[in-house]
Structures are given as structure tokens and as C-alpha cells.
Motif scaffolding. Structure first.
Motif, PDB file in Angstrom:
ATOM      1  N   ALA A  68       0.835  -1.208   0.000  1.00 56.64           N
ATOM      2  CA  ALA A  68       0.000   0.000   0.000  1.00 56.64           C
ATOM      3  C   ALA A  68       0.867   1.254   0.000  1.00 56.64           C
ATOM      4  CB  ALA A  68      -0.930  -0.007   1.212  1.00 56.64           C
ATOM      5  N   THR A  69       1.952   1.235   0.795  1.00 61.26           N
ATOM      6  CA  THR A  69       2.807   2.424   0.847  1.00 61.26           C
ATOM      7  C   THR A  69       3.538   2.635  -0.475  1.00 61.26           C
ATOM      8  OG1 THR A  69       4.800   1.293   1.734  1.00 61.26           O
ATOM      9  CG2 THR A  69       3.146   2.062   3.329  1.00 61.26           C
ATOM     10  N   LYS A  70       3.929   1.559  -1.144  1.00 65.41           N
ATOM     11  CA  LYS A  70       4.649   1.702  -2.404  1.00 65.41           C
ATOM     12  C   LYS A  70       3.705   2.051  -3.558  1.00 65.41           C
ATOM     13  CE  LYS A  70       8.823   1.270  -0.950  1.00 65.41           C
ATOM     14  NZ  LYS A  70       9.803   2.369  -1.076  1.00 65.41           N
ATOM     15  N   HIS A  71       2.454   1.635  -3.481  1.00 63.25           N
ATOM     16  CA  HIS A  71       1.465   2.127  -4.446  1.00 63.25           C
ATOM     17  C   HIS A  71       1.310   3.644  -4.303  1.00 63.25           C
ATOM     18  CE1 HIS A  71       0.315  -2.004  -5.371  1.00 63.25           C
ATOM     19  NE2 HIS A  71      -0.539  -1.545  -6.263  1.00 63.25           N
ATOM     20  N   ALA A  72       1.381   4.135  -3.061  1.00 69.03           N
ATOM     21  CA  ALA A  72       1.295   5.583  -2.838  1.00 69.03           C
ATOM     22  C   ALA A  72       2.481   6.303  -3.472  1.00 69.03           C
ATOM     23  CB  ALA A  72       1.234   5.881  -1.339  1.00 69.03           C
ATOM     24  N   VAL A  73       3.667   5.696  -3.422  1.00 68.13           N
ATOM     25  CA  VAL A  73       4.852   6.292  -4.056  1.00 68.13           C
ATOM     26  C   VAL A  73       4.616   6.454  -5.557  1.00 68.13           C
ATOM     27  CG1 VAL A  73       7.281   5.917  -4.635  1.00 68.13           C
ATOM     28  CG2 VAL A  73       6.464   5.455  -2.312  1.00 68.13           C
ATOM     29  N   VAL A  74       4.033   5.439  -6.177  1.00 69.20           N
ATOM     30  CA  VAL A  74       3.737   5.514  -7.617  1.00 69.20           C
ATOM     31  C   VAL A  74       2.756   6.645  -7.887  1.00 69.20           C
ATOM     32  CG1 VAL A  74       2.685   4.298  -9.567  1.00 69.20           C
ATOM     33  CG2 VAL A  74       4.281   3.095  -8.056  1.00 69.20           C
ATOM     34  N   GLY A  75       1.733   6.775  -7.054  1.00 67.64           N
ATOM     35  CA  GLY A  75       0.757   7.844  -7.248  1.00 67.64           C
ATOM     36  C   GLY A  75       1.361   9.221  -7.091  1.00 67.64           C
ATOM     37  N   LEU A  76       2.212   9.403  -6.096  1.00 66.91           N
ATOM     38  CA  LEU A  76       2.879  10.688  -5.902  1.00 66.91           C
ATOM     39  C   LEU A  76       3.804  10.999  -7.074  1.00 66.91           C
ATOM     40  CD1 LEU A  76       3.721  10.411  -2.103  1.00 66.91           C
ATOM     41  CD2 LEU A  76       2.332  12.209  -3.136  1.00 66.91           C
ATOM     42  N   THR A  77       4.483   9.978  -7.573  1.00 64.86           N
ATOM     43  CA  THR A  77       5.404  10.170  -8.694  1.00 64.86           C
ATOM     44  C   THR A  77       4.670  10.630  -9.942  1.00 64.86           C
ATOM     45  OG1 THR A  77       6.935   8.500  -7.832  1.00 64.86           O
ATOM     46  CG2 THR A  77       7.070   9.000 -10.195  1.00 64.86           C
ATOM     47  N   LYS A  78       3.644   9.906 -10.318  1.00 60.42           N
ATOM     48  CA  LYS A  78       2.929  10.220 -11.556  1.00 60.42           C
ATOM     49  C   LYS A  78       2.190  11.554 -11.460  1.00 60.42           C
ATOM     50  CE  LYS A  78       2.433   5.523 -13.328  1.00 60.42           C
ATOM     51  NZ  LYS A  78       1.507   4.515 -13.894  1.00 60.42           N
ATOM     52  N   SER A  79       1.571  11.803 -10.332  1.00 57.37           N
ATOM     53  CA  SER A  79       0.842  13.066 -10.173  1.00 57.37           C
ATOM     54  C   SER A  79       1.797  14.247 -10.124  1.00 57.37           C
ATOM     55  CB  SER A  79      -0.010  13.022  -8.899  1.00 57.37           C
ATOM     56  OG  SER A  79      -0.964  11.978  -8.975  1.00 57.37           O
ATOM     57  N   GLY A  80       2.919  14.082  -9.406  1.00 62.15           N
ATOM     58  CA  GLY A  80       3.912  15.151  -9.364  1.00 62.15           C
ATOM     59  C   GLY A  80       4.488  15.440 -10.732  1.00 62.15           C
ATOM     60  N   ALA A  81       4.716  14.391 -11.513  1.00 61.79           N
ATOM     61  CA  ALA A  81       5.249  14.583 -12.864  1.00 61.79           C
ATOM     62  C   ALA A  81       4.310  15.427 -13.710  1.00 61.79           C
ATOM     63  CB  ALA A  81       5.488  13.227 -13.525  1.00 61.79           C
ATOM     64  N   LEU A  82       3.016  15.200 -13.569  1.00 64.85           N
ATOM     65  CA  LEU A  82       2.038  15.984 -14.323  1.00 64.85           C
ATOM     66  C   LEU A  82       1.988  17.427 -13.825  1.00 64.85           C
ATOM     67  CD1 LEU A  82      -0.872  13.377 -14.543  1.00 64.85           C
ATOM     68  CD2 LEU A  82       0.757  13.999 -16.341  1.00 64.85           C
ATOM     69  N   ASP A  83       2.059  17.596 -12.515  1.00 64.96           N
ATOM     70  CA  ASP A  83       2.005  18.949 -11.941  1.00 64.96           C
ATOM     71  C   ASP A  83       3.145  19.834 -12.438  1.00 64.96           C
ATOM     72  OD1 ASP A  83      -0.246  18.375 -10.423  1.00 64.96           O
ATOM     73  OD2 ASP A  83       0.890  17.949  -8.584  1.00 64.96           O
ATOM     74  N   TYR A  84       4.326  19.232 -12.665  1.00 64.87           N
ATOM     75  CA  TYR A  84       5.521  20.034 -12.946  1.00 64.87           C
ATOM     76  C   TYR A  84       6.132  19.746 -14.313  1.00 64.87           C
ATOM     77  CZ  TYR A  84       4.872  21.235  -8.142  1.00 64.87           C
ATOM     78  OH  TYR A  84       4.313  21.697  -6.981  1.00 64.87           O
ATOM     79  N   ALA A  85       5.341  19.153 -15.206  1.00 64.34           N
ATOM     80  CA  ALA A  85       5.853  18.788 -16.537  1.00 64.34           C
ATOM     81  C   ALA A  85       6.313  20.002 -17.333  1.00 64.34           C
ATOM     82  CB  ALA A  85       4.792  18.017 -17.313  1.00 64.34           C
ATOM     83  N   THR A  86       5.702  21.148 -17.112  1.00 60.79           N
ATOM     84  CA  THR A  86       6.092  22.356 -17.849  1.00 60.79           C
ATOM     85  C   THR A  86       7.029  23.253 -17.039  1.00 60.79           C
ATOM     86  OG1 THR A  86       4.150  23.580 -17.061  1.00 60.79           O
ATOM     87  CG2 THR A  86       3.929  22.350 -19.145  1.00 60.79           C
ATOM     88  N   LYS A  87       7.490  22.752 -15.888  1.00 64.81           N
ATOM     89  CA  LYS A  87       8.354  23.547 -15.007  1.00 64.81           C
ATOM     90  C   LYS A  87       9.811  23.085 -15.067  1.00 64.81           C
ATOM     91  CE  LYS A  87       4.876  25.763 -12.866  1.00 64.81           C
ATOM     92  NZ  LYS A  87       4.720  27.221 -12.752  1.00 64.81           N
ATOM     93  N   ASN A  88      10.130  22.215 -16.022  1.00 67.61           N
ATOM     94  CA  ASN A  88      11.489  21.685 -16.153  1.00 67.61           C
ATOM     95  C   ASN A  88      11.899  20.846 -14.947  1.00 67.61           C
ATOM     96  OD1 ASN A  88      13.890  21.301 -17.639  1.00 67.61           O
ATOM     97  ND2 ASN A  88      14.930  22.928 -16.518  1.00 67.61           N
ATOM     98  N   ILE A  89      10.912  20.230 -14.293  1.00 68.84           N
ATOM     99  CA  ILE A  89      11.182  19.319 -13.182  1.00 68.84           C
ATOM    100  C   ILE A  89      10.643  17.949 -13.577  1.00 68.84           C
ATOM    101  CG2 ILE A  89      10.771  18.778 -10.744  1.00 68.84           C
ATOM    102  CD1 ILE A  89      10.282  21.776 -10.287  1.00 68.84           C
ATOM    103  N   ARG A  90      11.551  17.006 -13.774  1.00 70.37           N
ATOM    104  CA  ARG A  90      11.158  15.652 -14.147  1.00 70.37           C
ATOM    105  C   ARG A  90      11.096  14.782 -12.894  1.00 70.37           C
ATOM    106  NH1 ARG A  90      14.193  12.680 -16.571  1.00 70.37           N
ATOM    107  NH2 ARG A  90      16.203  13.711 -16.254  1.00 70.37           N
ATOM    108  N   ILE A  91      10.012  14.010 -12.772  1.00 75.26           N
ATOM    109  CA  ILE A  91       9.815  13.155 -11.601  1.00 75.26           C
ATOM    110  C   ILE A  91       9.492  11.747 -12.084  1.00 75.26           C
ATOM    111  CG2 ILE A  91       8.536  12.804  -9.461  1.00 75.26           C
ATOM    112  CD1 ILE A  91       7.842  15.809  -9.523  1.00 75.26           C
ATOM    113  N   ASN A  92      10.357  10.812 -11.744  1.00 75.56           N
ATOM    114  CA  ASN A  92      10.200   9.417 -12.150  1.00 75.56           C
ATOM    115  C   ASN A  92      10.414   8.506 -10.950  1.00 75.56           C
ATOM    116  OD1 ASN A  92       9.966   9.552 -15.246  1.00 75.56           O
ATOM    117  ND2 ASN A  92      11.793  10.801 -14.868  1.00 75.56           N
ATOM    118  N   ALA A  93      10.260   7.211 -11.176  1.00 73.00           N
ATOM    119  CA  ALA A  93      10.476   6.227 -10.113  1.00 73.00           C
ATOM    120  C   ALA A  93      11.101   4.977 -10.702  1.00 73.00           C
ATOM    121  CB  ALA A  93       9.162   5.882  -9.419  1.00 73.00           C
ATOM    122  N   VAL A  94      11.726   4.195  -9.847  1.00 75.01           N
ATOM    123  CA  VAL A  94      12.150   2.852 -10.220  1.00 75.01           C
ATOM    124  C   VAL A  94      11.390   1.863  -9.349  1.00 75.01           C
ATOM    125  CG1 VAL A  94      14.444   3.506 -11.052  1.00 75.01           C
ATOM    126  CG2 VAL A  94      14.137   2.892  -8.647  1.00 75.01           C
ATOM    127  N   ALA A  95      11.130   0.691  -9.917  1.00 78.72           N
ATOM    128  CA  ALA A  95      10.426  -0.371  -9.192  1.00 78.72           C
ATOM    129  C   ALA A  95      11.325  -1.604  -9.155  1.00 78.72           C
ATOM    130  CB  ALA A  95       9.091  -0.686  -9.861  1.00 78.72           C
TER     131      ALA A  95
END
Length: 249
Positions: A155-182
Motif C-alpha cells: 500500500a505504501t509503495k502504491h502511494a509512491v507511484v501515485g505521488l510520482t505520476k501526479s507530481g510529474a504531471l504537476d511540474y511537466a512544464t516547469k522543467n522538473i522531471r519526476i520518475n520512479a524505479v520499481a
């Protein structure tokens, strides 16, 4: 990547230390955080012995104040924060959900979810001010699947994926790339010790992966470093599987 500044939480051992060693070889100045000064000093010595530049800060990511202070100190020293690897995390029980302990689950939520959120929040604030940066979060095969006897951790690692993907969308035009490894199961010093003590069966763990073995910390680190690099300049919101074929099943 020469002269870039990187923060690696949980950077004194395992995947964090392996990532720090590779980044330092590429000319990155690395700041490691963790809870144990002795391990931090040892990691810094290894990096410096290999010709890199590193420092260690005792920082518990469970505390937003400590996280904010650590990043402020990095910026005060170096002027910026270019790269961040949010690696700190815990797994403190292996039980079915019905048998799981609420206090243990709260501990994982605090470190794996809130701790990572605190880091992302303050890293993003700084990266916005300076005009960009790259972040990699540590998810898990447990963040993309159900895992028997590990529902609370998953459950906690599913939350990490959600934070990663949502953060990436929030800052896609701000030159901030947010990714994850599994990662799949990785043979860190801690896991090796637990195998030696009989707490885990290496053959069983290895058998989870189609490649028939556990991963090595540097194999995960190589993927993290690529995601941080300009070679991945058009990659954001991605969860990179490094799992010996686990997700292909």
C-alpha cells in the motif's frame, strides 16, 4: 553531470550508496542522509576514496522540519539542488492484512509515504526557484502488484507511484522531471544478513524473478542515474521496472 548537486536519502547503504558512488564518479557532488552517523561516515569515506565528493547529514525523513532544514543547508552550501533520489524507506513486517499490526503499518506510512512526500515537497520548492531539476523515487514491484504477506508495505509503495505520476504531471512544464524505479528483490547487505540468519530463503526469493536470481544494488543504481541524467530528458512520470522480468509474467 559534472558539478551537479544531488541529495540521496537513505544514502549510506544499499541502493542509495550504490547510486551515490556512480553519481560521484560522474562528477556529481552527493549529499547522503540517514539515521546512523557511523554508516554515513563509512559511505562518505568510500566515495572519497574513489575520487568523489560527498557529505553526510543525519536526517530522519519522518520529520518535515528535518527535511526542510537539510535541503536549506544544501542550498546554503552549494547554491542549488539539481538531483534528488528519495530512497529512504522501511519494511517492518511480513504478515497478512488480517494479522498485521496497526502500529507497524503506521511506521511504514510515516516513512515510505509521508517521508517521501516531505522530501518531494521541499525538493520541488527549491527546483522551482532555480528553474528545474530531476527527482527519482524508490517504488517497488510491491507498488505495482499485490504481494502476499506484504499488503501494508505494498500500500505504501502504491502511494509512491501515485505521488510520482501526479507530481510529474504537476511540474511537466516547469522543467522538473519526476520518475520512479520499481526494483525486484535486491541483495543488499541487510538482505544478505537476513538470509544468513535464516530469516529469508534466497532460493525462494530468487525464484520470484524469471532471471532466477536477486538483483544487485548497482543494477538499480544504473537505472536511477539514467533517469536523473539528460539522456532521459523526455522521460517524466515513468516507473522503470528493474526486476529480472517480474512484471513480464
Amino acid at each position: 553531470m559534472t558539478d551537479k548537486i544531488a541529495l540521496i536519502t537513505g544514502g549510506a547503504t544499499g541502493i542509495g550508496k550504490a547510486t551515490a558512488l556512480i553519481l560521484a564518479r560522474r562528477g556529481v557532488k552527493v549529499v547522503l542522509t540517514g539515521r546512523r552517523d557511523d554508516r554515513g561516515r563509512q559511505a562518505v569515506q568510500e566515495i572519497e576514496a574513489a575520487g568523489g565528493e560527498a557529505s553526510f547529514v543525519n536526517c530522519d525523513v519522518d520529520s518535515e522540519e528535518a527535511v526542510g532544514r537539510t535541503i536549506a543547508d544544501i542550498v546554503s552550501r552549494y547554491g542549488r539542488l539539481d538531483l534528488a533520489v528519495n530512497n529512504a524507506g522501511i519494511s517492518n513486517e511480513n504478515k497478512t492484512i488480517g494479522a498485521s499490526d496497526t502500529e507497524a503499518f503506521n511506521g511504514m506510512l510515516q516513512t515510505n509515504v509521508l517521508g517521501l512526500y516531505f522530501c518531494m515537497k521541499h525538493e520541488i520548492h527549491q527546483m522551482e526557484r532555480q528553474g528545474g531539476g530531476a527527482i527519482v523515487n524508490l517504488a517497488s514491484i510491491a507498488g505495482l502488484n499485490g504481494i502476499p504477506w506484504a499488503g501494508t508495505y505494498a500500500a505504501t509503495k502504491h502511494a509512491v507511484v501515485g505521488l510520482t505520476k501526479s507530481g510529474a504531471l504537476d511540474y511537466a512544464t516547469k522543467n522538473i522531471r519526476i520518475n520512479a524505479v520499481a526494483p525486484g528483490a535486491i541483495k543488499t547487505d541487510l538482505i544478505e544478513k537476513q538470509i544468513e540468519l535464516g530469516q529469508y530463503d534466497e532460493t525462494m526469493i530468487s525464484g520470484m524473478h524469471p532471471m532466477g536470481r536477486m538483483g544487485r544494488p548497482e543494477e538499480i543504481a544504473n537505472g536511477i542515474v539514467w533517469l536523473l541524467s539528460d539522456e532521459a530528458s523526455f522521460v517524466t512520470g515513468h516507473v522503470l521496472n528493474i526486476d529480472g522480468g517480474f512484471q513480464a509474467k
